[in-house]
Design a protein around this motif. Sequence first.
Motif, PDB file in Angstrom:
ATOM      1  N   LEU A  91     -16.571 -29.918  -5.999  1.00 41.11           N
ATOM      2  CA  LEU A  91     -16.932 -31.197  -6.597  1.00 41.11           C
ATOM      3  C   LEU A  91     -17.289 -30.989  -8.060  1.00 41.11           C
ATOM      4  N   LYS A  92     -16.771 -31.852  -8.905  1.00 38.12           N
ATOM      5  CA  LYS A  92     -17.072 -31.805 -10.334  1.00 38.12           C
ATOM      6  C   LYS A  92     -17.394 -33.212 -10.817  1.00 38.12           C
ATOM      7  N   VAL A  93     -18.236 -33.282 -11.834  1.00 37.97           N
ATOM      8  CA  VAL A  93     -18.582 -34.556 -12.461  1.00 37.97           C
ATOM      9  C   VAL A  93     -18.218 -34.445 -13.937  1.00 37.97           C
ATOM     10  N   LEU A  94     -17.343 -35.331 -14.407  1.00 39.63           N
ATOM     11  CA  LEU A  94     -16.982 -35.387 -15.825  1.00 39.63           C
ATOM     12  C   LEU A  94     -17.801 -36.503 -16.457  1.00 39.63           C
ATOM     13  N   ARG A  95     -18.759 -36.103 -17.279  1.00 36.27           N
ATOM     14  CA  ARG A  95     -19.667 -37.071 -17.878  1.00 36.27           C
ATOM     15  C   ARG A  95     -19.057 -37.708 -19.127  1.00 36.27           C
ATOM     16  N   VAL A  96     -19.551 -38.884 -19.457  1.00 41.01           N
ATOM     17  CA  VAL A  96     -19.089 -39.591 -20.646  1.00 41.01           C
ATOM     18  C   VAL A  96     -19.228 -38.677 -21.861  1.00 41.01           C
ATOM     19  N   GLY A  97     -18.190 -38.590 -22.663  1.00 39.54           N
ATOM     20  CA  GLY A  97     -18.227 -37.786 -23.875  1.00 39.54           C
ATOM     21  C   GLY A  97     -17.800 -36.342 -23.685  1.00 39.54           C
ATOM     22  N   GLU A  98     -17.734 -35.865 -22.443  1.00 47.30           N
ATOM     23  CA  GLU A  98     -17.277 -34.507 -22.200  1.00 47.30           C
ATOM     24  C   GLU A  98     -15.759 -34.493 -22.197  1.00 47.30           C
ATOM     25  N   GLY A  99     -15.189 -33.464 -22.802  1.00 57.50           N
ATOM     26  CA  GLY A  99     -13.745 -33.382 -22.903  1.00 57.50           C
ATOM     27  C   GLY A  99     -13.103 -32.456 -21.892  1.00 57.50           C
ATOM     28  N   ARG A 100     -13.922 -31.714 -21.148  1.00 59.10           N
ATOM     29  CA  ARG A 100     -13.348 -30.781 -20.171  1.00 59.10           C
ATOM     30  C   ARG A 100     -14.276 -30.624 -18.978  1.00 59.10           C
ATOM     31  N   ILE A 101     -13.709 -30.106 -17.911  1.00 62.60           N
ATOM     32  CA  ILE A 101     -14.463 -29.864 -16.686  1.00 62.60           C
ATOM     33  C   ILE A 101     -14.928 -28.421 -16.704  1.00 62.60           C
ATOM     34  N   LYS A 102     -16.211 -28.220 -16.443  1.00 60.79           N
ATOM     35  CA  LYS A 102     -16.787 -26.875 -16.479  1.00 60.79           C
ATOM     36  C   LYS A 102     -16.780 -26.263 -15.087  1.00 60.79           C
ATOM     37  N   PHE A 103     -16.175 -25.084 -14.997  1.00 62.29           N
ATOM     38  CA  PHE A 103     -16.149 -24.319 -13.751  1.00 62.29           C
ATOM     39  C   PHE A 103     -17.046 -23.093 -13.924  1.00 62.29           C
ATOM     40  N   GLN A 104     -17.552 -22.574 -12.810  1.00 61.94           N
ATOM     41  CA  GLN A 104     -18.256 -21.293 -12.823  1.00 61.94           C
ATOM     42  C   GLN A 104     -17.220 -20.195 -13.068  1.00 61.94           C
ATOM     43  N   PRO A 105     -17.651 -19.027 -13.565  1.00 57.20           N
ATOM     44  CA  PRO A 105     -16.689 -17.936 -13.783  1.00 57.20           C
ATOM     45  C   PRO A 105     -15.875 -17.648 -12.510  1.00 57.20           C
ATOM     46  N   ASN A 106     -14.581 -17.544 -12.674  1.00 66.27           N
ATOM     47  CA  ASN A 106     -13.615 -17.215 -11.613  1.00 66.27           C
ATOM     48  C   ASN A 106     -13.438 -18.304 -10.554  1.00 66.27           C
ATOM     49  N   GLN A 107     -14.110 -19.428 -10.696  1.00 68.33           N
ATOM     50  CA  GLN A 107     -14.039 -20.465  -9.669  1.00 68.33           C
ATOM     51  C   GLN A 107     -12.635 -21.074  -9.562  1.00 68.33           C
ATOM     52  N   SER A 108     -12.021 -21.386 -10.690  1.00 72.85           N
ATOM     53  CA  SER A 108     -10.687 -21.986 -10.639  1.00 72.85           C
ATOM     54  C   SER A 108      -9.673 -20.978 -10.091  1.00 72.85           C
ATOM     55  N   ARG A 109      -9.849 -19.698 -10.433  1.00 71.89           N
ATOM     56  CA  ARG A 109      -8.942 -18.672  -9.882  1.00 71.89           C
ATOM     57  C   ARG A 109      -9.142 -18.509  -8.378  1.00 71.89           C
ATOM     58  N   TRP A 110     -10.386 -18.652  -7.898  1.00 69.02           N
ATOM     59  CA  TRP A 110     -10.662 -18.581  -6.464  1.00 69.02           C
ATOM     60  C   TRP A 110      -9.900 -19.702  -5.746  1.00 69.02           C
ATOM     61  N   LEU A 111     -10.000 -20.928  -6.276  1.00 67.04           N
ATOM     62  CA  LEU A 111      -9.334 -22.082  -5.664  1.00 67.04           C
ATOM     63  C   LEU A 111      -7.814 -21.906  -5.668  1.00 67.04           C
ATOM     64  N   SER A 112      -7.264 -21.454  -6.797  1.00 64.38           N
ATOM     65  CA  SER A 112      -5.816 -21.233  -6.903  1.00 64.38           C
ATOM     66  C   SER A 112      -5.372 -20.118  -5.963  1.00 64.38           C
ATOM     67  N   GLY A 113      -6.158 -19.036  -5.910  1.00 66.29           N
ATOM     68  CA  GLY A 113      -5.832 -17.914  -5.038  1.00 66.29           C
ATOM     69  C   GLY A 113      -5.862 -18.301  -3.574  1.00 66.29           C
ATOM     70  N   CYS A 114      -6.836 -19.100  -3.193  1.00 66.21           N
ATOM     71  CA  CYS A 114      -6.937 -19.587  -1.813  1.00 66.21           C
ATOM     72  C   CYS A 114      -5.664 -20.344  -1.448  1.00 66.21           C
ATOM     73  N   TRP A 115      -5.220 -21.219  -2.348  1.00 67.13           N
ATOM     74  CA  TRP A 115      -4.017 -22.022  -2.114  1.00 67.13           C
ATOM     75  C   TRP A 115      -2.788 -21.120  -2.004  1.00 67.13           C
ATOM     76  N   LYS A 116      -2.668 -20.183  -2.939  1.00 65.72           N
ATOM     77  CA  LYS A 116      -1.498 -19.286  -2.952  1.00 65.72           C
ATOM     78  C   LYS A 116      -1.444 -18.414  -1.704  1.00 65.72           C
ATOM     79  N   ASP A 117      -2.606 -18.099  -1.131  1.00 65.32           N
ATOM     80  CA  ASP A 117      -2.662 -17.273   0.077  1.00 65.32           C
ATOM     81  C   ASP A 117      -2.499 -18.102   1.354  1.00 65.32           C
TER      82      ASP A 117
END
Length: 142
Positions: free
Chosen positions: A50-76
Amino acid sequence: MISELEFSRKLRKSLVGFKAYNFQRVEGNPGVPDLYLTKKGCAAGLWLELKVLRVGEGRIKFQPNQSRWLSGCWKDGGASAVLVAVRGDLLWLVEGSEACELEASRKLQNGPPKGCESLIELPSTGLRSIGSNLEIILEARL
Protein backbone atom coordinates in the motif's frame (compact mmCIF):
# COMPACT_ATOMS: atom_id res chain seq x y z
CA MET A 1 -4.67 12.64 3.45
CA ILE A 2 -4.74 9.20 5.03
CA SER A 3 -1.78 7.23 6.34
CA GLU A 4 -0.89 3.77 5.02
CA LEU A 5 -2.27 2.23 8.23
CA GLU A 6 -5.62 4.04 7.78
CA PHE A 7 -5.57 3.00 4.12
CA SER A 8 -5.09 -0.63 5.22
CA ARG A 9 -8.04 -0.41 7.61
CA LYS A 10 -10.32 1.09 4.95
CA LEU A 11 -9.29 -1.58 2.47
CA ARG A 12 -9.94 -4.37 4.97
CA LYS A 13 -13.42 -2.96 5.73
CA SER A 14 -14.20 -2.70 2.02
CA LEU A 15 -13.29 -6.38 1.52
CA VAL A 16 -15.63 -7.71 4.21
CA GLY A 17 -17.78 -9.29 1.49
CA PHE A 18 -14.86 -11.40 0.27
CA LYS A 19 -15.27 -14.07 2.94
CA ALA A 20 -13.25 -16.62 0.97
CA TYR A 21 -10.11 -14.58 1.69
CA ASN A 22 -7.87 -13.98 4.68
CA PHE A 23 -6.01 -10.71 5.14
CA GLN A 24 -2.80 -10.49 7.16
CA ARG A 25 -0.93 -7.27 7.85
CA VAL A 26 2.83 -7.88 7.73
CA GLU A 27 4.87 -5.80 10.18
CA GLY A 28 8.56 -5.40 10.93
CA ASN A 29 10.10 -6.98 7.82
CA PRO A 30 11.83 -4.23 5.81
CA GLY A 31 11.09 -4.53 2.11
CA VAL A 32 8.25 -7.05 2.54
CA PRO A 33 4.83 -5.79 1.35
CA ASP A 34 2.24 -4.53 3.84
CA LEU A 35 -0.46 -7.17 3.36
CA TYR A 36 -0.76 -10.80 2.42
CA LEU A 37 -4.10 -11.91 0.98
CA THR A 38 -4.82 -15.64 0.80
CA LYS A 39 -7.77 -17.57 -0.52
CA LYS A 40 -9.08 -20.03 2.07
CA GLY A 41 -7.94 -23.55 1.29
CA CYS A 42 -5.09 -22.36 -0.93
CA ALA A 43 -1.44 -22.01 0.12
CA ALA A 44 -0.58 -19.31 -2.43
CA GLY A 45 -1.56 -15.70 -1.91
CA LEU A 46 -1.20 -12.11 -3.10
CA TRP A 47 1.42 -9.79 -1.61
CA LEU A 48 0.01 -6.25 -1.60
CA GLU A 49 2.00 -3.09 -0.97
CA LEU A 50 0.00 0.00 0.00
CA LYS A 51 1.25 3.46 -0.91
CA VAL A 52 -0.16 6.94 -0.42
CA LEU A 53 0.73 9.67 -2.93
CA ARG A 54 0.20 12.96 -1.15
CA VAL A 55 -0.68 16.26 -2.78
CA GLY A 56 2.46 17.90 -4.16
CA GLU A 57 4.55 14.72 -4.14
CA GLY A 58 5.91 13.76 -7.53
CA ARG A 59 6.89 10.16 -6.82
CA ILE A 60 6.02 7.15 -4.73
CA LYS A 61 8.52 6.30 -2.00
CA PHE A 62 9.47 2.66 -1.53
CA GLN A 63 11.66 1.13 1.17
CA PRO A 64 15.08 -0.05 -0.07
CA ASN A 65 14.71 -3.11 -2.34
CA GLN A 66 10.93 -3.14 -1.93
CA SER A 67 10.09 -2.63 -5.61
CA ARG A 68 12.66 -5.29 -6.58
CA TRP A 69 11.09 -7.69 -4.05
CA LEU A 70 7.64 -7.17 -5.65
CA SER A 71 9.02 -7.55 -9.20
CA GLY A 72 11.04 -10.62 -8.20
CA CYS A 73 8.02 -12.25 -6.58
CA TRP A 74 6.06 -11.75 -9.81
CA LYS A 75 8.89 -13.03 -12.02
CA ASP A 76 9.20 -16.15 -9.83
CA GLY A 77 5.51 -16.94 -10.40
CA GLY A 78 4.09 -15.33 -7.26
CA ALA A 79 1.31 -12.76 -7.07
CA SER A 80 2.16 -9.22 -6.00
CA ALA A 81 0.69 -5.78 -6.56
CA VAL A 82 0.91 -2.15 -5.45
CA LEU A 83 -2.24 -0.25 -4.48
CA VAL A 84 -1.77 3.52 -4.43
CA ALA A 85 -4.17 6.06 -2.90
CA VAL A 86 -3.76 9.21 -4.99
CA ARG A 87 -4.75 12.57 -3.48
CA GLY A 88 -7.63 10.93 -1.66
CA ASP A 89 -9.79 10.68 -4.79
CA LEU A 90 -8.20 7.95 -6.93
CA LEU A 91 -6.74 4.47 -6.58
CA TRP A 92 -4.09 2.96 -8.82
CA LEU A 93 -3.59 -0.81 -8.83
CA VAL A 94 -0.34 -1.97 -10.48
CA GLU A 95 0.94 -5.53 -10.89
CA GLY A 96 4.10 -6.27 -8.93
CA SER A 97 5.93 -6.90 -12.21
CA GLU A 98 5.88 -3.13 -12.77
CA ALA A 99 6.83 -1.98 -9.25
CA CYS A 100 10.30 -0.83 -10.39
CA GLU A 101 8.75 1.28 -13.17
CA LEU A 102 6.33 2.78 -10.65
CA GLU A 103 9.17 3.62 -8.27
CA ALA A 104 11.22 5.23 -11.06
CA SER A 105 8.31 7.39 -12.25
CA ARG A 106 8.49 11.11 -11.60
CA LYS A 107 5.88 13.88 -11.89
CA LEU A 108 3.06 11.61 -10.74
CA GLN A 109 1.14 14.66 -9.59
CA ASN A 110 0.33 15.08 -13.32
CA GLY A 111 -1.22 11.64 -13.67
CA PRO A 112 -0.44 7.93 -13.70
CA PRO A 113 2.95 6.66 -14.83
CA LYS A 114 3.23 6.05 -18.56
CA GLY A 115 5.27 2.82 -18.39
CA CYS A 116 2.86 0.80 -16.24
CA GLU A 117 0.68 -1.12 -18.69
CA SER A 118 -1.14 -3.10 -15.98
CA LEU A 119 -2.36 0.03 -14.17
CA ILE A 120 -6.05 0.09 -13.24
CA GLU A 121 -7.40 3.50 -12.18
CA LEU A 122 -10.48 3.70 -9.96
CA PRO A 123 -12.20 6.47 -8.00
CA SER A 124 -11.50 6.14 -4.26
CA THR A 125 -15.20 5.39 -3.84
CA GLY A 126 -14.32 2.26 -5.81
CA LEU A 127 -12.60 0.64 -2.82
CA ARG A 128 -15.41 -1.91 -2.83
CA SER A 129 -14.70 -2.82 -6.46
CA ILE A 130 -10.98 -3.15 -5.75
CA GLY A 131 -11.67 -6.59 -4.26
CA SER A 132 -12.71 -8.02 -7.62
CA ASN A 133 -9.56 -6.57 -9.23
CA LEU A 134 -7.34 -8.09 -6.52
CA GLU A 135 -9.17 -11.37 -7.00
CA ILE A 136 -8.47 -11.28 -10.76
CA ILE A 137 -4.72 -10.81 -10.14
CA LEU A 138 -4.65 -13.58 -7.53
CA GLU A 139 -6.66 -16.05 -9.63
CA ALA A 140 -4.52 -15.36 -12.71
CA ARG A 141 -1.33 -16.17 -10.78
CA LEU A 142 -2.58 -19.37 -9.07
